[in-house]
Scaffold this active site. Structure first.
Site, PDB file in Angstrom:
ATOM      1  N   GLY A 197       0.790  -1.224   0.000  1.00 19.23           N
ATOM      2  CA  GLY A 197       0.000   0.000   0.000  1.00 19.23           C
ATOM      3  C   GLY A 197       0.819   1.270   0.000  1.00 19.23           C
ATOM      4  O   GLY A 197       0.364   2.313  -0.466  1.00 19.23           O
ATOM      5  N   ASP A 198       2.051   1.205   0.519  1.00 26.46           N
ATOM      6  CA  ASP A 198       2.956   2.363   0.489  1.00 26.46           C
ATOM      7  C   ASP A 198       4.380   1.838   0.368  1.00 26.46           C
ATOM      8  O   ASP A 198       5.233   2.079   1.219  1.00 26.46           O
ATOM      9  CB  ASP A 198       2.791   3.211   1.751  1.00 26.46           C
ATOM     10  CG  ASP A 198       3.539   4.541   1.668  1.00 26.46           C
ATOM     11  OD1 ASP A 198       3.992   4.897   0.562  1.00 26.46           O
ATOM     12  OD2 ASP A 198       3.680   5.216   2.699  1.00 26.46           O
ATOM     13  N   PHE A 199       4.639   1.131  -0.729  1.00 30.31           N
ATOM     14  CA  PHE A 199       5.889   0.405  -0.934  1.00 30.31           C
ATOM     15  C   PHE A 199       6.980   1.378  -1.387  1.00 30.31           C
ATOM     16  O   PHE A 199       7.440   1.356  -2.527  1.00 30.31           O
ATOM     17  CB  PHE A 199       5.677  -0.698  -1.966  1.00 30.31           C
ATOM     18  CG  PHE A 199       6.683  -1.816  -1.898  1.00 30.31           C
ATOM     19  CD1 PHE A 199       6.587  -2.795  -0.929  1.00 30.31           C
ATOM     20  CD2 PHE A 199       7.719  -1.898  -2.821  1.00 30.31           C
ATOM     21  CE1 PHE A 199       7.501  -3.842  -0.877  1.00 30.31           C
ATOM     22  CE2 PHE A 199       8.634  -2.936  -2.775  1.00 30.31           C
ATOM     23  CZ  PHE A 199       8.533  -3.910  -1.804  1.00 30.31           C
TER      24      PHE A 199
END
Length: 271
Positions: A197-199
């Site tokens: 999701g927030d790589f």
């Protein structure tokens, strides 16, 4: 943000009584990376005790911390993530205490040794493939673009989008302009996998050339694989376009889907 400004020493902050005993004797550092509307502290220097991270937030940020807590506990069965030591929640605020992972962020590694870029990207791509190989039937969390669009709209309406932090190509845009540009790219044909999701480079920890874990997993869930690819691709572009090409090749994509890539880059601006 550079490695020299990501954190600074600070005084201990008041905490719930259930946390005060465990936190006694630690030195406090305020972490300025990945706060996402809350506050992040690194606790260190207590003899015989491990380093810890403490996150706290109010209102929507408190909800985000609750989301992160349950996802950390689930992801621990598949990937190295921080261990949840304590979670304290109320209708108004939340406190999440976690163990610290070893190593440095991928961003710090690249900043310290740009010549290691290809090897770093190879390690990141391998870790991303491992994440995306988790069976979606085992994942209880939905994070598809319909869900994220609804959350993004809520953030716009609440005035929570940081418009002065948009990427250079959208400098001067309003959140509404991002929203409109993003919706012009719909509909999409997603390829669902379990995503972080927030790589981003700041959320991946490396040691001895390997990715040894990920942090900030509050947005993890089933979504299009480009959710993760777009964010990492964008981060690597700040170093070298060749690293972006390497990421796609090592991940296994011969030709990037530009529509999905741009959609997820726009979506990320709203979070």
């Amino acid at each position: 943000m550079t490695t020299t400004t990501r954190e600074e020493a600070c005084a201990a902050v008041p905490v719930p009584a259930s946390l005060s005993g465990e936190l006694a004797g630690y030195q406090w550092m305020r972490d300025h990376v990945g706060e996402s509307g809350g506050e992040v502290y690194r606790l260190h220097g207590k003899p015989g005790a491990p380093d810890l991270f403490l996150k706290t937030g109010r209102d929507l940020s408190a909800d985000d911390l609750a989301n992160e807590m349950v996802r950390l506990r689930w992801l621990a069965g598949y990937l190295p993530v921080p261990d949840v030591r304590h979670f304290v929640g109320s209708p108004d605020d939340a406190w999440l205490l976690m163990t610290a992972l070893p190593g440095k962020t991928a961003c710090q590694v690249l900043q310290a040794n740009p010549d290691a870029g290809l090897a770093v990207v190879d390690a990141l791509a391998e870790f991303l493939r491992q994440l995306h190989a988790i069976p979606i039937g085992a994942c209880p969390f939905n994070a598809d673009h319909a869900y994220r669009l609804a959350h993004a709209r809520m953030r716009i309406d609440a005035g929570l989008v940081e418009e002065d932090d948009f990427d250079e190509e959208r400098e001067g845009w309003t959140a509404e302009q991002v929203w409109e540009a993003m919706n012009r790219l719909l509909p999409l044909s997603p390829d669902p996998v379990v995503t972080h999701g927030d790589f981003s480079l700041d959320n991946l920890l490396m040691l001895d050339g390997r990715v040894v874990g990920c942090i900030d997993v509050g947005r993890a869930g089933i979504a299009d694989r480009y959710q993760d690819l777009a964010i990492l691709w964008n981060c690597l572009g700040e170093f070298d376009a060749l690293l972006q090409e390497r990421l796609l090749a090592r991940y296994g994509i011969a030709c990037a889907d530009q529509r999905r890539l741009q959609f997820h880059l726009l979506l990320d601006e709203l979070f």
